[in-house]
Design a protein around this motif. Structure first.
Motif, PDB file in Angstrom:
ATOM      1  N   TRP A 154       0.810  -1.228   0.000  1.00  0.00           N
ATOM      2  CA  TRP A 154       0.000   0.000   0.000  1.00  0.00           C
ATOM      3  C   TRP A 154       0.839   1.271   0.000  1.00  0.00           C
ATOM      4  O   TRP A 154       0.282   2.369   0.034  1.00  0.00           O
ATOM      5  N   SER A 155       2.168   1.121  -0.083  1.00  0.00           N
ATOM      6  CA  SER A 155       2.989   2.339  -0.037  1.00  0.00           C
ATOM      7  C   SER A 155       2.728   3.185  -1.284  1.00  0.00           C
ATOM      8  O   SER A 155       2.594   2.666  -2.395  1.00  0.00           O
ATOM      9  N   LEU A 184      -7.349   0.565   6.344  1.00  0.00           N
ATOM     10  CA  LEU A 184      -6.150   0.822   5.525  1.00  0.00           C
ATOM     11  C   LEU A 184      -6.075   2.298   5.140  1.00  0.00           C
ATOM     12  O   LEU A 184      -4.998   2.897   5.109  1.00  0.00           O
ATOM     13  N   SER A 185      -7.247   2.882   4.837  1.00  0.00           N
ATOM     14  CA  SER A 185      -7.278   4.306   4.466  1.00  0.00           C
ATOM     15  C   SER A 185      -6.822   5.163   5.654  1.00  0.00           C
ATOM     16  O   SER A 185      -6.089   6.147   5.480  1.00  0.00           O
ATOM     17  N   ASP A 186      -7.228   4.789   6.863  1.00  0.00           N
ATOM     18  CA  ASP A 186      -6.793   5.533   8.056  1.00  0.00           C
ATOM     19  C   ASP A 186      -5.276   5.435   8.221  1.00  0.00           C
ATOM     20  O   ASP A 186      -4.608   6.393   8.582  1.00  0.00           O
ATOM     21  N   ARG A 187      -4.745   4.239   7.939  1.00  0.00           N
ATOM     22  CA  ARG A 187      -3.314   4.007   8.146  1.00  0.00           C
ATOM     23  C   ARG A 187      -2.464   4.700   7.070  1.00  0.00           C
ATOM     24  O   ARG A 187      -1.438   5.275   7.346  1.00  0.00           O
ATOM     25  N   HIS A 188      -2.938   4.638   5.807  1.00  0.00           N
ATOM     26  CA  HIS A 188      -2.093   5.126   4.698  1.00  0.00           C
ATOM     27  C   HIS A 188      -2.544   6.475   4.142  1.00  0.00           C
ATOM     28  O   HIS A 188      -1.849   7.063   3.316  1.00  0.00           O
ATOM     29  N   GLY A 189      -3.723   6.936   4.538  1.00  0.00           N
ATOM     30  CA  GLY A 189      -4.176   8.267   4.128  1.00  0.00           C
ATOM     31  C   GLY A 189      -4.769   8.351   2.725  1.00  0.00           C
ATOM     32  O   GLY A 189      -4.980   9.451   2.218  1.00  0.00           O
ATOM     33  N   PHE A 190      -5.049   7.219   2.080  1.00  0.00           N
ATOM     34  CA  PHE A 190      -5.591   7.312   0.715  1.00  0.00           C
ATOM     35  C   PHE A 190      -7.092   7.596   0.723  1.00  0.00           C
ATOM     36  O   PHE A 190      -7.785   7.389   1.717  1.00  0.00           O
ATOM     37  N   VAL A 191      -7.540   8.089  -0.429  1.00  0.00           N
ATOM     38  CA  VAL A 191      -8.959   8.408  -0.638  1.00  0.00           C
ATOM     39  C   VAL A 191      -9.619   7.222  -1.348  1.00  0.00           C
ATOM     40  O   VAL A 191      -8.982   6.548  -2.162  1.00  0.00           O
ATOM     41  N   ILE A 192     -10.897   6.994  -1.036  1.00  0.00           N
ATOM     42  CA  ILE A 192     -11.640   5.903  -1.693  1.00  0.00           C
ATOM     43  C   ILE A 192     -12.713   6.504  -2.599  1.00  0.00           C
ATOM     44  O   ILE A 192     -13.528   7.322  -2.154  1.00  0.00           O
ATOM     45  N   SER A 222     -19.568   8.663  10.162  1.00  0.00           N
ATOM     46  CA  SER A 222     -20.610   9.446   9.513  1.00  0.00           C
ATOM     47  C   SER A 222     -20.097  10.735   8.885  1.00  0.00           C
ATOM     48  O   SER A 222     -20.840  11.426   8.179  1.00  0.00           O
ATOM     49  N   ASP A 223     -18.815  11.066   9.121  1.00  0.00           N
ATOM     50  CA  ASP A 223     -18.246  12.217   8.401  1.00  0.00           C
ATOM     51  C   ASP A 223     -17.752  11.781   7.013  1.00  0.00           C
ATOM     52  O   ASP A 223     -17.325  12.603   6.224  1.00  0.00           O
ATOM     53  N   PHE A 224     -17.810  10.467   6.739  1.00  0.00           N
ATOM     54  CA  PHE A 224     -17.381   9.907   5.450  1.00  0.00           C
ATOM     55  C   PHE A 224     -15.958  10.340   5.084  1.00  0.00           C
ATOM     56  O   PHE A 224     -15.660  10.634   3.921  1.00  0.00           O
ATOM     57  N   ARG A 225     -15.089  10.395   6.079  1.00  0.00           N
ATOM     58  CA  ARG A 225     -13.736  10.902   5.807  1.00  0.00           C
ATOM     59  C   ARG A 225     -13.022  10.071   4.726  1.00  0.00           C
ATOM     60  O   ARG A 225     -13.047   8.856   4.734  1.00  0.00           O
ATOM     61  N   ARG A 226     -12.422  10.805   3.802  1.00  0.00           N
ATOM     62  CA  ARG A 226     -11.671  10.240   2.664  1.00  0.00           C
ATOM     63  C   ARG A 226     -12.501   9.266   1.817  1.00  0.00           C
ATOM     64  O   ARG A 226     -11.966   8.341   1.219  1.00  0.00           O
ATOM     65  N   LEU A 227     -13.816   9.481   1.790  1.00  0.00           N
ATOM     66  CA  LEU A 227     -14.687   8.580   1.017  1.00  0.00           C
ATOM     67  C   LEU A 227     -15.674   9.386   0.177  1.00  0.00           C
ATOM     68  O   LEU A 227     -16.333  10.293   0.686  1.00  0.00           O
ATOM     69  N   VAL A 228     -15.757   9.040  -1.111  1.00  0.00           N
ATOM     70  CA  VAL A 228     -16.767   9.643  -1.990  1.00  0.00           C
ATOM     71  C   VAL A 228     -17.396   8.537  -2.827  1.00  0.00           C
ATOM     72  O   VAL A 228     -16.688   7.675  -3.365  1.00  0.00           O
ATOM     73  N   MET A 229     -18.732   8.526  -2.891  1.00  0.00           N
ATOM     74  CA  MET A 229     -19.406   7.540  -3.750  1.00  0.00           C
ATOM     75  C   MET A 229     -19.955   8.201  -5.004  1.00  0.00           C
ATOM     76  O   MET A 229     -20.279   9.384  -5.005  1.00  0.00           O
TER      77      MET A 229
END
Ligand SMILES: Cc1ncc(COP(=O)(O)O)c(C=O)c1O
Length: 387
Positions: A154-155, A184-192, A222-229
């Motif tokens: 995931w790097s 994983l998103s929390d750990r690596h900071g990526f957006v989904i 519920s803040d949907f952090r780093r997530l967009v659908m």
């Protein structure tokens, strides 16, 4: 010229054209094309009538943020569909001109093209994810169908595209998988970026596919952090030509996405916005749409049998059929001898982790009328008997 353009792969339909170039199909049988995922059920009168009644909107420039009424209709639909307590139409929703442009544009908004930037895509997959990664200055990394998240490095990953229900497999991501991806998103900071354009096509009325926002909400995010659908009316409301959808999720990301879209000029026509409000507010036509697909799945799955097998999908309108011979050879023979066109699975996937996970599969889009789908699958079974 932007040198990254040269890294784009040929589109699967171009590869199909090349595959069948010079092949003369059996003219004794009428042609049936199930290769393209273009909905063919009629666009509801409600949508067409609202659109024609709103043509006065053509006299105005639309705003990239859309009409407040459209954002409210989209937020209300998402809350109903995904049992969300609230979604702020002003900050957590944005209209888009279909998911395709939005999935691409979102990549350009999120990606920082530093050395080692990477984007995770499912495999097999919708090719726009890969193009968005490459033009955004990142390398696509593939998560093969059935592969576990922890098998990936995931790097450098900045963005992950998910597709649930999946095209072409019809697979729906369960809650545990979302939980693992959020961790994983929390750990690596990526957006989904969660592509959900098939979310309204499913076979069991009692079990609508789980969505990303629903999963996040159930897991206390519920803040949907780093997530967009990403969703659209193309498949849900048989309106692929209207180019209408919306995105919802992390307000901070959507603020930047709106900025990008303002410059890119991705505003939706006001007439289309009005028709979209009507479409998101009606479920009767969507249920009828599902009924038509369910009939086709029932009839075609009943015809299939050794050596042609497909599982009943959890969502979407594709049969993901296993072929007893190479998928490209199968598709070409089917075209030549039986005048049926399907998409070879290997054209929808990349070689990764030592295999092409689309190999020995073909994708059959059950978009044609019932009797044509049945006829086409019958012809496939005839071909299979000769293999
Ligand atoms: C997986 C997937 N995502 C997105 C799209 C784009 O759909 P639209 O732009 O019509 O919403 C498609 C279209 O076939 C698709 O299969």
């Amino acid at each position: 010229m932007n040198p990254r353009l040269a890294s784009l792969q040929p589109y699967p339909f171009d590869r199909v054209r090349a595959l069948i170039a010079g092949v003369t199909p059996n003219a004794a049988l009428r042609p049936i094309d199930l290769s393209i995922g273009e909905p063919k059920h009629p666009t509801p009168a409600l949508v067409k009538d609202t659109l024609t009644g709103a043509l006065i909107g053509l006299a105005q420039y639309p705003r990239a943020a859309g009409l407040p009424e459209l954002r409210e209709a989209a937020a209300a639909w998402a809350c109903r569909r995904y049992s969300l307590p609230a979604l702020d139409p002003a900050t957590q929703v944005l209209p888009v001109n279909g998911t395709r442009e939005a999935l691409f544009a979102f990549g350009q908004t999120i990606l920082d093209p530093v050395a080692g930037a990477r984007v995770v895509c499912p495999n097999p997959f919708y090719q726009i994810y890969e193009g968005a990664a490459l033009l955004g200055g990142a390398q696509p990394v593939f998560l093969n169908d059935g592969m576990k998240f922890d098998a990936l490095d995931w790097s450098g990953v900045q963005l992950v595209y998910t597709c649930s229900p999946g095209n072409p497999t019809g697979r729906v991501m369960p809650l545990e998988e979302w939980q693992a991806l959020f961790e994983l998103s929390d750990r690596h900071g990526f957006v989904i970026a969660s592509d959900e354009c098939y979310s309204e096509i499913y076979l069991d009325e009692a079990q609508p596919p789980l969505g990303a926002l629903d999963a996040a909400h159930r897991l206390g995010r519920s803040d949907f952090r780093r997530l967009v659908m990403f969703t659209s009316l193309s498949k849900r409301s048989n309106a692929p030509g209207m180019r209408s959808g919306f995105v919802a999720g992390d307000a901070a990301l959507l603020k930047q996405f709106l900025l990008y879209r303002t410059y890119h000029g991705s505003a939706m026509s006001i007439a289309v916005q009005r028709a979209s409000i009507a479409a998101w507010g009606d479920e009767a036509h969507v249920r009828e749409n599902r009924r038509l697909y369910a009939q086709k799945f029932e009839a075609t799955l009943a015809l299939l049998g050794k050596p042609l097998k497909a599982d009943k999908p959890q969502g979407g309108f594709y049969l993901w059929l296993r072929t007893p011979i190479d998928d490209t050879v199968f598709a070409r023979r089917l075209h030549e001898q039986y005048n049926v066109m399907v998409l070879p699975g290997s054209f929808l996937a990349r070689d990764a982790h030592g295999e092409n996970p689309g190999k020995n599969h073909v994708r059959i889009a059950l978009v044609a009328p019932l009797e044509e789908c049945v006829e086409a699958v019958g012809r496939m079974m005839q071909l299979a008997k000769t293999i």
